[in-house]
Design a protein around this motif. Structure first.
Motif, PDB file in Angstrom:
ATOM      1  N   HIS A 152       0.811  -1.224   0.000  1.00 19.03           N
ATOM      2  CA  HIS A 152       0.000   0.000   0.000  1.00 19.03           C
ATOM      3  C   HIS A 152       0.844   1.273   0.000  1.00 19.03           C
ATOM      4  N   HIS A 197      -5.604   0.302   0.297  1.00 18.74           N
ATOM      5  CA  HIS A 197      -6.127  -0.648   1.266  1.00 18.74           C
ATOM      6  C   HIS A 197      -7.588  -0.927   0.900  1.00 18.74           C
ATOM      7  N   GLY A 198      -7.967  -2.193   0.886  1.00 15.26           N
ATOM      8  CA  GLY A 198      -9.372  -2.510   0.641  1.00 15.26           C
ATOM      9  C   GLY A 198     -10.279  -1.803   1.631  1.00 15.26           C
ATOM     10  N   THR A 202     -11.176   1.724   0.641  1.00  7.62           N
ATOM     11  CA  THR A 202     -12.264   1.742  -0.346  1.00  7.62           C
ATOM     12  C   THR A 202     -13.599   1.431   0.325  1.00  7.62           C
ATOM     13  N   PHE A 210     -13.788  -7.498  -2.460  1.00  6.05           N
ATOM     14  CA  PHE A 210     -12.820  -6.700  -3.216  1.00  6.05           C
ATOM     15  C   PHE A 210     -12.494  -7.454  -4.501  1.00  6.05           C
ATOM     16  N   PRO A 220      -8.153  -4.578  -7.468  1.00  4.01           N
ATOM     17  CA  PRO A 220      -7.489  -3.558  -6.653  1.00  4.01           C
ATOM     18  C   PRO A 220      -7.675  -2.148  -7.215  1.00  4.01           C
ATOM     19  N   VAL A 245     -14.281  -2.503  -8.565  1.00  4.25           N
ATOM     20  CA  VAL A 245     -13.387  -2.808  -7.437  1.00  4.25           C
ATOM     21  C   VAL A 245     -14.126  -3.402  -6.243  1.00  4.25           C
ATOM     22  N   LEU A 246     -15.454  -3.180  -6.176  1.00  6.64           N
ATOM     23  CA  LEU A 246     -16.264  -3.851  -5.162  1.00  6.64           C
ATOM     24  C   LEU A 246     -17.355  -4.626  -5.881  1.00  6.64           C
ATOM     25  N   HIS A 273      -6.710  -8.231   0.418  1.00  8.90           N
ATOM     26  CA  HIS A 273      -7.977  -8.409   1.104  1.00  8.90           C
ATOM     27  C   HIS A 273      -9.018  -8.955   0.133  1.00  8.90           C
ATOM     28  N   ASP A 302     -12.527 -10.353   1.062  1.00 12.60           N
ATOM     29  CA  ASP A 302     -13.788  -9.718   1.421  1.00 12.60           C
ATOM     30  C   ASP A 302     -13.827  -9.405   2.900  1.00 12.60           C
ATOM     31  N   ASN A 315     -13.343 -11.435   7.883  1.00  8.74           N
ATOM     32  CA  ASN A 315     -12.597 -11.088   6.680  1.00  8.74           C
ATOM     33  C   ASN A 315     -11.901 -12.275   6.076  1.00  8.74           C
TER      34      ASN A 315
END
Lengths: 142, 163
Positions: free
Chosen positions: A42, A59-60, A63, A88, A91, A131-132, B86, B88, B140
């Motif tokens: 990151h 960083h997820g 977001t 996610f 990226p 991205v999501l 990451h 989810d 997560n």
């Protein structure tokens, strides 16, 4: 505090207006410090590329915070959030320049539930990628 | 070598309770760029019906990181943190965290699996106040890129799979 959006005013299909959130390297550095997530992908291009990423990525959770804001600003009360989940799917790639990246977030009410709850589906895109994915928030309305 | 599957079910307890403070909430809200006054101003938060400033919904990542940090440094788990992205994240909230809360987090490894060349590590964190009030549950899933296809010595010589 209660939400400012009324359950009776919302229908399946009600849209939350799209918003654009900028993401620059400095934002990632600040977020690393605040969150405690110092994963070098990151902030360090060398590490990011060594593990096969195109560049430093956001960083997820950064977001996720932006996308969540679409909902908490809409309802007015962050405490109205009952459940919030995201996947996610790609990226957010953040180049080392003044502009950085942009994340565009939108939402639509997918389901009305009991107890003045609604399920909102969220979409976030950056650099042409989704991205999501499969991201939803359950919020309690007034 | 991949993640140690014997670690499914293992729990990591926060070494000490986490004290949610106004200063940390402010720092976090500034870092995510969210100016909502209920994060910054006690009077606004009280006017909104809270006892003190509340934390943004993703604030619990801080306590989640504590649990994950313990796992990351556990050499027997064999997790290469630089390869982690990451996958989810979900939160279920009973109420927002608030300044003054003192919270204990128990993070459990609930699943380890392989997908393609990657490995997936699922963690579940339950956060309770020291008084025992369940405030939220966070889940997560982490993707460890390439963990399942780390080439061995003989692979490099062309005797193994090239996946």
């Amino acid at each position: 505090m209660t939400a400012t959006v009324r359950y009776s005013d919302v229908e399946v299909g009600t849209e939350i207006p799209e918003r654009v959130f900028p993401v620059r390297r400095i934002d990632l550095v600040r977020y690393a410090g605040a969150s405690g997530d110092f994963n070098p992908i990151h902030w360090n291009e060398r590490t990011a590329k060594a593990v096969g990423l195109p560049d430093v990525i956001a960083h997820g959770m950064f977001t996720m915070a932006q996308a969540g804001r679409l909902v908490t600003d809409w309802v007015g009360d962050p405490g109205a959030l009952v459940e919030y989940k995201v996947r996610f799917s790609a990226p957010v790639v953040v180049p080392d320049d003044e502009k950085g990246a942009e994340v565009t977030v939108s939402g639509v009410v997918k389901e009305k539930l009991d107890g003045n709850l609604v399920r909102v589906a969220l979409t976030a895109r950056s650099g042409g990628a989704k991205v999501l994915a499969r991201s939803t928030a359950v919020v309690r309305l007034a | 070598m991949g993640i140690n599957r014997e670690y499914v079910g293992r729990e990591y307890r926060s070494p000490q309770p986490y004290e949610v403070t106004r200063v940390k909430i402010r720092e976090f809200a500034e870092a995510i760029g969210d100016p909502n006054p209920v994060y910054f101003d006690p009077a606004s938060a009280r006017a909104a019906g809270y006892g003190d400033v509340v934390a943004p919904p993703t604030f619990p990542v801080i306590m989640g990181m504590e649990g994950m940090s313990q796992a990351v440094v556990d050499p027997e788990l064999r997790l290469d943190f630089s390869r982690v992205v990451h996958g989810d994240q979900s939160f279920e909230y009973r109420r927002p965290l608030q300044a003054g809360d003192v919270v204990e987090t128990v993070t459990r490894i609930t699943d380890v699996s392989a997908l393609g060349g990657n490995e997936l590590l699922t963690l579940e964190s339950e956060m309770r106040t020291v008084e025992g009030e369940h405030v939220l549950t966070a889940k997560n899933m982490l993707v460890v890129r390439g963990a399942a296809e780390e080439p061995r010595e003989q692979d490099a010589k062309g005797q193994g799979s090239s996946a």
